[in-house]
Each structure stands twice: as C-alpha cells, then as structure tokens.
Design a protein around this motif. Structure first.
Motif, PDB file in Angstrom:
ATOM      1  N   ARG A  32      37.181  38.662  38.111  1.00  0.00           N
ATOM      2  CA  ARG A  32      37.324  38.218  36.720  1.00  0.00           C
ATOM      3  C   ARG A  32      36.026  38.491  35.957  1.00  0.00           C
ATOM      4  NH1 ARG A  32      41.741  34.750  36.011  1.00  0.00           N
ATOM      5  NH2 ARG A  32      42.690  34.085  37.959  1.00  0.00           N
ATOM      6  N   PRO A  33      36.133  38.734  34.670  1.00  0.00           N
ATOM      7  CA  PRO A  33      34.933  39.078  33.889  1.00  0.00           C
ATOM      8  C   PRO A  33      33.781  38.080  34.031  1.00  0.00           C
ATOM      9  CG  PRO A  33      36.895  39.429  32.584  1.00  0.00           C
ATOM     10  CD  PRO A  33      37.337  38.791  33.863  1.00  0.00           C
ATOM     11  N   TYR A  34      34.070  36.813  34.079  1.00  0.00           N
ATOM     12  CA  TYR A  34      32.993  35.820  34.156  1.00  0.00           C
ATOM     13  C   TYR A  34      32.525  35.568  35.590  1.00  0.00           C
ATOM     14  CZ  TYR A  34      36.907  32.751  35.237  1.00  0.00           C
ATOM     15  OH  TYR A  34      38.014  32.202  35.799  1.00  0.00           O
ATOM     16  N   MET A  35      33.239  36.108  36.583  1.00  0.00           N
ATOM     17  CA  MET A  35      32.840  35.923  37.965  1.00  0.00           C
ATOM     18  C   MET A  35      32.841  37.246  38.729  1.00  0.00           C
ATOM     19  SD  MET A  35      34.703  32.391  39.090  1.00  0.00           S
ATOM     20  CE  MET A  35      33.843  32.377  40.627  1.00  0.00           C
ATOM     21  N   SER A  36      32.695  38.329  38.029  1.00  0.00           N
ATOM     22  CA  SER A  36      32.762  39.635  38.696  1.00  0.00           C
ATOM     23  C   SER A  36      31.497  39.890  39.501  1.00  0.00           C
ATOM     24  CB  SER A  36      32.961  40.752  37.669  1.00  0.00           C
ATOM     25  OG  SER A  36      31.864  40.849  36.814  1.00  0.00           O
ATOM     26  N   GLU A  37      31.655  40.733  40.492  1.00  0.00           N
ATOM     27  CA  GLU A  37      30.500  41.125  41.281  1.00  0.00           C
ATOM     28  C   GLU A  37      30.437  42.645  41.348  1.00  0.00           C
ATOM     29  OE1 GLU A  37      30.559  40.354  45.562  1.00  0.00           O
ATOM     30  OE2 GLU A  37      32.655  39.823  45.366  1.00  0.00           O
ATOM     31  N   GLN A  38      29.258  43.131  41.482  1.00  0.00           N
ATOM     32  CA  GLN A  38      29.025  44.570  41.540  1.00  0.00           C
ATOM     33  C   GLN A  38      29.125  45.018  42.996  1.00  0.00           C
ATOM     34  OE1 GLN A  38      25.048  45.706  40.388  1.00  0.00           O
ATOM     35  NE2 GLN A  38      25.812  47.558  39.397  1.00  0.00           N
ATOM     36  N   VAL A  39      30.020  45.981  43.270  1.00  0.00           N
ATOM     37  CA  VAL A  39      30.187  46.491  44.621  1.00  0.00           C
ATOM     38  C   VAL A  39      30.055  48.011  44.610  1.00  0.00           C
ATOM     39  CG1 VAL A  39      31.652  44.583  45.395  1.00  0.00           C
ATOM     40  CG2 VAL A  39      32.694  46.596  44.407  1.00  0.00           C
ATOM     41  N   VAL A  40      29.658  48.561  45.731  1.00  0.00           N
ATOM     42  CA  VAL A  40      29.497  50.011  45.845  1.00  0.00           C
ATOM     43  C   VAL A  40      30.876  50.665  45.787  1.00  0.00           C
ATOM     44  CG1 VAL A  40      28.751  51.900  47.337  1.00  0.00           C
ATOM     45  CG2 VAL A  40      27.374  49.820  47.169  1.00  0.00           C
ATOM     46  N   ASP A  41      31.013  51.666  44.933  1.00  0.00           N
ATOM     47  CA  ASP A  41      32.262  52.408  44.788  1.00  0.00           C
ATOM     48  C   ASP A  41      32.192  53.732  45.535  1.00  0.00           C
ATOM     49  OD1 ASP A  41      34.863  53.043  43.615  1.00  0.00           O
ATOM     50  OD2 ASP A  41      33.758  54.471  42.381  1.00  0.00           O
ATOM     51  N   SER A  42      31.067  54.457  45.375  1.00  0.00           N
ATOM     52  CA  SER A  42      30.941  55.766  46.027  1.00  0.00           C
ATOM     53  C   SER A  42      29.483  56.198  46.082  1.00  0.00           C
ATOM     54  CB  SER A  42      31.771  56.813  45.284  1.00  0.00           C
ATOM     55  OG  SER A  42      31.292  56.976  43.964  1.00  0.00           O
ATOM     56  N   PHE A  43      29.244  57.232  46.876  1.00  0.00           N
ATOM     57  CA  PHE A  43      27.928  57.850  47.005  1.00  0.00           C
ATOM     58  C   PHE A  43      28.054  59.314  46.617  1.00  0.00           C
ATOM     59  CE2 PHE A  43      28.194  54.498  50.173  1.00  0.00           C
ATOM     60  CZ  PHE A  43      27.001  53.811  49.987  1.00  0.00           C
ATOM     61  N   GLU A  44      27.055  59.843  45.922  1.00  0.00           N
ATOM     62  CA  GLU A  44      27.048  61.246  45.514  1.00  0.00           C
ATOM     63  C   GLU A  44      25.727  61.886  45.918  1.00  0.00           C
ATOM     64  OE1 GLU A  44      27.433  63.926  41.437  1.00  0.00           O
ATOM     65  OE2 GLU A  44      27.717  61.776  41.348  1.00  0.00           O
TER      66      GLU A  44
END
Length: 84
Positions: A32-44
């Motif tokens: 949710r926008p107020y409880m979001s967390e940043q997670v790794v999506d990909s590596f380049e």
C-alpha cells in the motif's frame, strides 16, 4: 562465456560474471502507498555496450548474444519471470 543460442543464454545466471563490471540495481515499491517497501526488481550489467538484465532471483530476463549473426546484429533472448 560465449552465448550463441537461447539454451546458452538460459544458463547465464547472476552468479556468472557478465563483463567483470558492477550492476545497476532496479527497485520497485510493493504494498500500500503508505506502507510500501522498496524491493529489488532486477539487476542490469553496468558495462559499456552490455545491456544484460536478470530478475531479482538471479535468473536471466534479457541476455544478448555475444556472437553476431549473418547481418552483424547480436540476437536478444527474453525470458519470463519464473520460467524455470
């Protein structure tokens, strides 16, 4: 590592050194926008002229052939997340 076909590209996991370069880490926000967390999506790969990308779990997302075809272009191999 020489990559000429899809099978060879599929074996190029994150544990395989790509170009001896560091990686760009791409993130996404989950939750949710107020409880979001940043997670790794990909590596380049960060090497000049290389645009190989892996999913966060280390499986290939987009791997470019290291050997040009008859027209001089290097083929690109795309993989869906969780394809293995």
């Amino acid at each position: 590592m020489t990559i000429e076909n899809r099978e060879q590209a599929s074996r190029m996991t994150m544990r395989t050194p790509c170009c001896g370069a560091s990686y760009f880490i791409h993130y996404e926000y989950v939750g949710r926008p107020y409880m979001s967390e940043q997670v790794v999506d990909s590596f380049e790969c960060a090497a000049d002229g290389c645009d190989n990308v892996w999913f966060a779990d280390g499986t290939p997302s987009m791997i470019r052939s290291t050997v040009p075809d008859d027209s001089g272009c290097r083929q690109v191999f795309w993989f869906d997340e969780g394809w293995r």
